[in-house]
Structure formats: structure tokens, C-alpha cells
Design a protein around this motif. Structure first.
Motif, PDB file in Angstrom:
ATOM      1  N   HIS A 104       8.215 -22.969  -6.578  1.00  0.00           N
ATOM      2  CA  HIS A 104       6.647 -22.839  -6.744  1.00  0.00           C
ATOM      3  C   HIS A 104       6.097 -23.788  -5.822  1.00  0.00           C
ATOM      4  O   HIS A 104       6.685 -24.651  -5.526  1.00  0.00           O
ATOM      5  N   ASN A 132       2.478 -25.909 -15.271  1.00  0.00           N
ATOM      6  CA  ASN A 132       3.068 -27.051 -14.461  1.00  0.00           C
ATOM      7  C   ASN A 132       2.254 -28.232 -15.118  1.00  0.00           C
ATOM      8  O   ASN A 132       1.326 -28.210 -15.647  1.00  0.00           O
ATOM      9  N   ASP A 138      -0.756 -22.390  -8.796  1.00  0.00           N
ATOM     10  CA  ASP A 138       0.381 -22.479  -7.917  1.00  0.00           C
ATOM     11  C   ASP A 138       0.795 -20.990  -7.722  1.00  0.00           C
ATOM     12  O   ASP A 138       0.388 -19.892  -8.237  1.00  0.00           O
ATOM     13  N   ARG A 140       4.580 -18.683  -6.947  1.00  0.00           N
ATOM     14  CA  ARG A 140       6.203 -18.572  -6.677  1.00  0.00           C
ATOM     15  C   ARG A 140       6.254 -17.674  -5.655  1.00  0.00           C
ATOM     16  O   ARG A 140       5.880 -16.679  -5.253  1.00  0.00           O
TER      17      ARG A 140
END
Length: 161
Positions: A104, A132, A138, A140
Motif C-alpha cells: 500500500h 491505516n 491509500d 494497494r
């Protein structure tokens, strides 16, 4: 500068790797600073003890990658060494160990996003940051041996060339 060597992290590397992590967080102004320098060092010490850390060394530690199986927990390069191919060498080292990697990176980290695409990773999923510690959106990324990232992205999105 002597020849760059990639090797397993050792207990005494926790200070240098923790400092690289802390400096990187400070350099990315959009990233919240959640942990103290001592906490970063202790965290890296635990990852080293687990056998997950590989370091890039040319007399001093220039960067590190922490990997648990196929999952890359961290990839950081020291401020003065960024852009010199050390991140590429660490990713190539990890690719030589496994047939697939997953990681990530923060949506705000445009440089890392470009880097992972250049390294053959394909975007697999985006999240709002609820999973997170930083609470930042984020992405992946996944790399698979023998699979072109561009074709993987087209398959995922249904786009054609």
C-alpha cells in the motif's frame, strides 16, 4: 561511496532504519507524524528481529525494505540517496525472493505511485484510509512475476489497448 550491497537487517541497524523512516515522514508534509524517533527505532527493531528487513548499504545504510512473505510493509530510502536507484534495487531484491508482491502507498505520495508503476506494479484497490494508522486514502498495488502491469490494469478496468 563504496559498492551498494543488499543484505539482511541486523539488530544494530534499527537506529539507522528508524531514522530513515522518521526523516521520510517529516519530509512528506502531508503525512501526520504519529510516532517518536524512539518508537520508529523500536518498530524497526521488531521488524528486523522477525527477519523481514533488507537494507541497502554502501558503508552506511541508504534504505530498507520490510517484507513479510509477499507483503511489503515498508520501503524507505534516505533523503540524500533518493532517486539514485536504491529503491529499485530493494524492490528487485524482493522480486527475486517471491512470485508476487503486494503493498500500500498513500494516494498523496505521487512519487511512490509513479515508482511502483515503473517497477511493474498494478493498482488493485483504493481505500479511504480507514484501515491505516494515518487515516489517509491509500492504494494497494500488486506485482506478479511474468505479468505486465499495464495489461493487468486494463483487465481490472475492462479497458482495451
Amino acid at each position: 561511496m563504496s559498492r551498494l550491497v543488499i543484505r539482511d537487517g541486523e539488530p544494530l541497524d534499527a537506529g539507522a532504519t528508524g531514522a530513515i523512516l522518521g526523516q521520510s515522514v517529516r519530509d512528506h508534509r502531508w503525512m501526520p507524524q504519529l510516532y517518536s524517533e524512539a518508537e520508529n527505532i523500536a518498530h524497526l527493531g521488531r521488524l528486523i528481529d522477525l527477519g523481514w528487513v533488507r537494507v541497502a548499504v554502501d558503508g552506511v545504510i541508504r534504505g530498507f525494505l520490510a517484507r513479510e512473505g509477499a507483503y511489503v510493509h515498508a520501503l524507505y530510502v534516505a533523503r540524500g540517496a533518493r532517486g539514485s536507484g536504491i529503491g529499485r534495487r530493494l524492490i528487485e531484491d524482493a522480486k527475486a525472493q517471491v512470485d508476487q508482491l503486494e503493498l500500500h502507498t498513500f494516494e498523496a505520495n505521487a512519487g511512490a505511485r509513479r515508482f511502483y508503476l515503473r517497477m511493474g506494479f498494478a493498482e488493485a484497490e483504493r481505500s479511504d484510509g480507514a484501515r491505516n494508522d494515518e487515516g489517509l486514502p491509500d492504494i494497494r498495488y500488486v506485482w506478479q512475476a511474468g505479468r505486465d502491469a499495464t495489461s493487468a490494469s486494463r483487465q481490472r478496468t475492462g479497458a482495451s489497448a
